[in-house]
Design a protein around this motif. Structure first.
Motif, PDB file in Angstrom:
ATOM      1  N   ALA A   1       0.815  -1.206   0.000  1.00 62.58           N
ATOM      2  CA  ALA A   1       0.000   0.000   0.000  1.00 62.58           C
ATOM      3  C   ALA A   1       0.856   1.267   0.000  1.00 62.58           C
ATOM      4  O   ALA A   1       2.075   1.221   0.192  1.00 62.58           O
ATOM      5  N   ALA A   2       0.191   2.387  -0.168  1.00 65.58           N
ATOM      6  CA  ALA A   2       0.855   3.683  -0.277  1.00 65.58           C
ATOM      7  C   ALA A   2       1.739   3.963   0.934  1.00 65.58           C
ATOM      8  O   ALA A   2       1.380   3.635   2.076  1.00 65.58           O
ATOM      9  N   MET A   3       2.900   4.550   0.654  1.00 63.04           N
ATOM     10  CA  MET A   3       3.864   4.996   1.651  1.00 63.04           C
ATOM     11  C   MET A   3       4.534   3.864   2.424  1.00 63.04           C
ATOM     12  O   MET A   3       5.314   4.121   3.351  1.00 63.04           O
ATOM     13  N   ALA A   4       4.252   2.628   2.085  1.00 63.87           N
ATOM     14  CA  ALA A   4       4.946   1.498   2.732  1.00 63.87           C
ATOM     15  C   ALA A   4       6.337   1.365   2.134  1.00 63.87           C
ATOM     16  O   ALA A   4       6.580   1.718   0.976  1.00 63.87           O
TER      17      ALA A   4
ATOM     18  N   SER B   1      13.851  -7.469   1.935  1.00 59.13           N
ATOM     19  CA  SER B   1      12.928  -8.453   2.484  1.00 59.13           C
ATOM     20  C   SER B   1      12.333  -9.356   1.410  1.00 59.13           C
ATOM     21  O   SER B   1      12.371  -9.044   0.217  1.00 59.13           O
ATOM     22  N   VAL B   2      11.772 -10.461   1.858  1.00 59.90           N
ATOM     23  CA  VAL B   2      11.069 -11.400   0.990  1.00 59.90           C
ATOM     24  C   VAL B   2       9.596 -11.359   1.367  1.00 59.90           C
ATOM     25  O   VAL B   2       9.233 -11.655   2.517  1.00 59.90           O
ATOM     26  N   VAL B   3       8.755 -10.984   0.421  1.00 61.00           N
ATOM     27  CA  VAL B   3       7.313 -10.961   0.643  1.00 61.00           C
ATOM     28  C   VAL B   3       6.708 -12.006  -0.291  1.00 61.00           C
ATOM     29  O   VAL B   3       6.751 -11.860  -1.519  1.00 61.00           O
ATOM     30  N   ALA B   4       6.184 -13.064   0.281  1.00 63.82           N
ATOM     31  CA  ALA B   4       5.728 -14.211  -0.506  1.00 63.82           C
ATOM     32  C   ALA B   4       4.354 -13.958  -1.118  1.00 63.82           C
ATOM     33  O   ALA B   4       3.651 -12.999  -0.778  1.00 63.82           O
ATOM     34  N   SER B   5       3.960 -14.862  -1.995  1.00 65.49           N
ATOM     35  CA  SER B   5       2.763 -14.689  -2.822  1.00 65.49           C
ATOM     36  C   SER B   5       1.518 -14.408  -1.984  1.00 65.49           C
ATOM     37  O   SER B   5       1.282 -15.014  -0.946  1.00 65.49           O
ATOM     38  N   GLY B   6       0.728 -13.452  -2.481  1.00 65.60           N
ATOM     39  CA  GLY B   6      -0.561 -13.149  -1.876  1.00 65.60           C
ATOM     40  C   GLY B   6      -0.519 -12.348  -0.600  1.00 65.60           C
ATOM     41  O   GLY B   6      -1.575 -12.053  -0.019  1.00 65.60           O
ATOM     42  N   ALA B   7       0.661 -11.968  -0.133  1.00 70.39           N
ATOM     43  CA  ALA B   7       0.759 -11.202   1.106  1.00 70.39           C
ATOM     44  C   ALA B   7       0.383  -9.744   0.859  1.00 70.39           C
ATOM     45  O   ALA B   7       0.460  -9.233  -0.255  1.00 70.39           O
ATOM     46  N   THR B   8      -0.009  -9.068   1.936  1.00 71.53           N
ATOM     47  CA  THR B   8      -0.424  -7.665   1.873  1.00 71.53           C
ATOM     48  C   THR B   8       0.373  -6.851   2.880  1.00 71.53           C
ATOM     49  O   THR B   8       0.467  -7.217   4.055  1.00 71.53           O
ATOM     50  N   ILE B   9       0.940  -5.741   2.418  1.00 69.81           N
ATOM     51  CA  ILE B   9       1.670  -4.817   3.281  1.00 69.81           C
ATOM     52  C   ILE B   9       0.866  -3.517   3.354  1.00 69.81           C
ATOM     53  O   ILE B   9       0.600  -2.888   2.322  1.00 69.81           O
ATOM     54  N   GLY B  10       0.478  -3.124   4.582  1.00 68.69           N
ATOM     55  CA  GLY B  10      -0.428  -1.996   4.754  1.00 68.69           C
ATOM     56  C   GLY B  10       0.224  -0.637   4.584  1.00 68.69           C
ATOM     57  O   GLY B  10       1.451  -0.494   4.522  1.00 68.69           O
ATOM     58  N   GLU B  11      -0.616   0.381   4.556  1.00 68.30           N
ATOM     59  CA  GLU B  11      -0.175   1.752   4.332  1.00 68.30           C
ATOM     60  C   GLU B  11       0.834   2.196   5.390  1.00 68.30           C
ATOM     61  O   GLU B  11       0.617   2.009   6.595  1.00 68.30           O
ATOM     62  N   GLY B  12       1.943   2.751   4.939  1.00 68.13           N
ATOM     63  CA  GLY B  12       2.933   3.298   5.848  1.00 68.13           C
ATOM     64  C   GLY B  12       3.729   2.279   6.628  1.00 68.13           C
ATOM     65  O   GLY B  12       4.500   2.650   7.519  1.00 68.13           O
ATOM     66  N   ALA B  13       3.585   0.991   6.313  1.00 66.37           N
ATOM     67  CA  ALA B  13       4.349  -0.044   7.022  1.00 66.37           C
ATOM     68  C   ALA B  13       5.813   0.015   6.616  1.00 66.37           C
ATOM     69  O   ALA B  13       6.157   0.470   5.519  1.00 66.37           O
ATOM     70  N   LEU B  14       6.673  -0.455   7.507  1.00 69.78           N
ATOM     71  CA  LEU B  14       8.108  -0.533   7.248  1.00 69.78           C
ATOM     72  C   LEU B  14       8.543  -1.975   7.445  1.00 69.78           C
ATOM     73  O   LEU B  14       8.430  -2.519   8.554  1.00 69.78           O
ATOM     74  N   VAL B  15       9.043  -2.610   6.386  1.00 70.21           N
ATOM     75  CA  VAL B  15       9.436  -4.017   6.422  1.00 70.21           C
ATOM     76  C   VAL B  15      10.902  -4.093   6.026  1.00 70.21           C
ATOM     77  O   VAL B  15      11.253  -3.850   4.868  1.00 70.21           O
TER      78      VAL B  15
END
Length: 355
Positions: free
Chosen positions: A276-279, A284-298
């Motif tokens: 999402a916006a501003m994330a 990092s590894v983000v696997a299939s179908g995952a969701t990262i929310g607005e403004g998150a830091l991974v």
């Protein structure tokens, strides 16, 4: 030419990712780890590969098929009980078609290596060796067993020691004479490192070390998974299985990176991922179908398939299991792990005093 990939391990250090998935199928730069090995074998002229599986064995064939995608003919054999590295190799031998003196490549299934397998094969065949091991030299061998050599010939296989006699370690890629594979005892647990190789050396067999200092990593921890994936994405480690262009991030064709969001540091965003916006996703590894929310830091983290990371979440060196939910505003750092399917309420976990 034929090869065996030993892929039966439980991957305990990679939990919770391996609760539901064998470590050999975890994503590295958008492709299953073992697929990078298949592509490497094909580049070296290997035509047939036997994949020795055990844990979650039913998942391999649906993912890898017949191997043609990577240029090999792939068959599968399953251990009903774990037999150790040597036992797994012996169990797979029934599926080989090679003659007694032919070379057979053996790979540990959790290694990513840039060494020249072609050169290792030439070394083996030129010397008419019984076994030729890929060795790497590390700055500190105390965490490993070491493999000393004299004039290229392996003299011992030594367990972990506070004062190792050599900085050379076993890199998990071997070329065996086929008849040596057949001499491994069948139907019982056998370790090649603790039994097969030491017995061969003691018996006077020609066991050679092939030292190659090019890229090598044991993908046995979440940190190593992130590093290996980032190295492939950035082009530090070559792999013919990588389908992207080397750069700061691999983004699957159907992944979505919203306006204002960013991915860099060799990050990999799998199929169907939404950021999402501003994330920010870094290393990092983000696997299939995952969701990262607005403004998150991974950062330096692994997010499993279908997991949901809420708005404003901070992940640093964290591991989020399949289908887990990390509620808005949570902060998980320093090795924190969330098991598959579990949910953290918004703000439930913090590692800093601010709210």
């Amino acid at each position: 030419m034929e090869a065996i990939i030993v892929a039966g391990g439980l991957g305990t250090r990679l939990r919770p990712l391996t609760v539901t998935t064998p470590k050999h199928l975890l994503p590295v730069a958008g492709t299953a780890l073992v697929a990078h090995q298949l592509a490497k074998l094909a580049e070296a002229g290997v035509a047939r590969v036997v994949l020795a599986t055990s844990y979650h064995a039913d998942q391999f064939e649906p993912e890898l098929g017949d191997g043609r995608t990577w240029g090999v003919e792939l068959s599968y054999v399953t251990e009903r009980e774990l037999l150790g590295t040597g036992g797994a190799i012996r169990n797979a031998a029934a599926h080989l078609e090679s003659a007694a003196d032919d070379p057979v490549v053996i790979l540990n299934g959790d290694i990513l290596s840039g060494h020249s397998l072609e050169a290792q094969l030439r070394h083996h065949e030129t010397a008419s060796a019984d076994v030729t091991l890929h060795l790497v030299e590390v700055p500190d061998a105390r965490a490993y067993g070491c493999v000393p050599t004299h004039d290229g010939r392996v003299t011992a296989f030594l367990e972990k020691s506070p004062d190792p006699v050599s900085r050379q370690i076993n890199a998990g890629c071997y070329v065996f004479r086929r008849s040596v594979v057949d001499d491994i005892p069948a139907g019982r647990v056998v370790s090649v490192e603790r039994e097969t190789f030491p017995c061969l050396v003691a018996a006077g067999a020609l066991v050679l070390g092939h030292l190659d200092q090019r890229y090598w990593i044991d993908v046995g921890t979440p940190a190593a998974l992130c590093r290996a994936s980032a190295d492939v994405v950035r082009g530090v480690a070559h792999s013919a299985a990588f389908r992207g262009v080397p750069g700061e991030a691999f983004v699957a064709p159907d992944a979505t990176l919203a306006a204002g969001a960013s991915a860099y540091g060799g990050s990999s965003l799998g199929a169907g991922v939404t950021v999402a916006a501003m994330a920010v996703v870094d290393g990092s590894v983000v696997a299939s179908g995952a969701t990262i929310g607005e403004g998150a830091l991974v950062v330096d983290s692994v997010v499993g398939p279908g997991a949901k990371v809420g708005a404003g979440v901070v992940l640093r060196e964290a591991v989020i299991g399949d289908q887990a939910v990390v509620g808005d505003g949570c902060e998980l750092v320093a090795g924190a792990r969330v098991w598959p399917g579990h949910q953290l309420a918004p703000g439930a976990v913090r590692f800093s005093p601010d709210v």
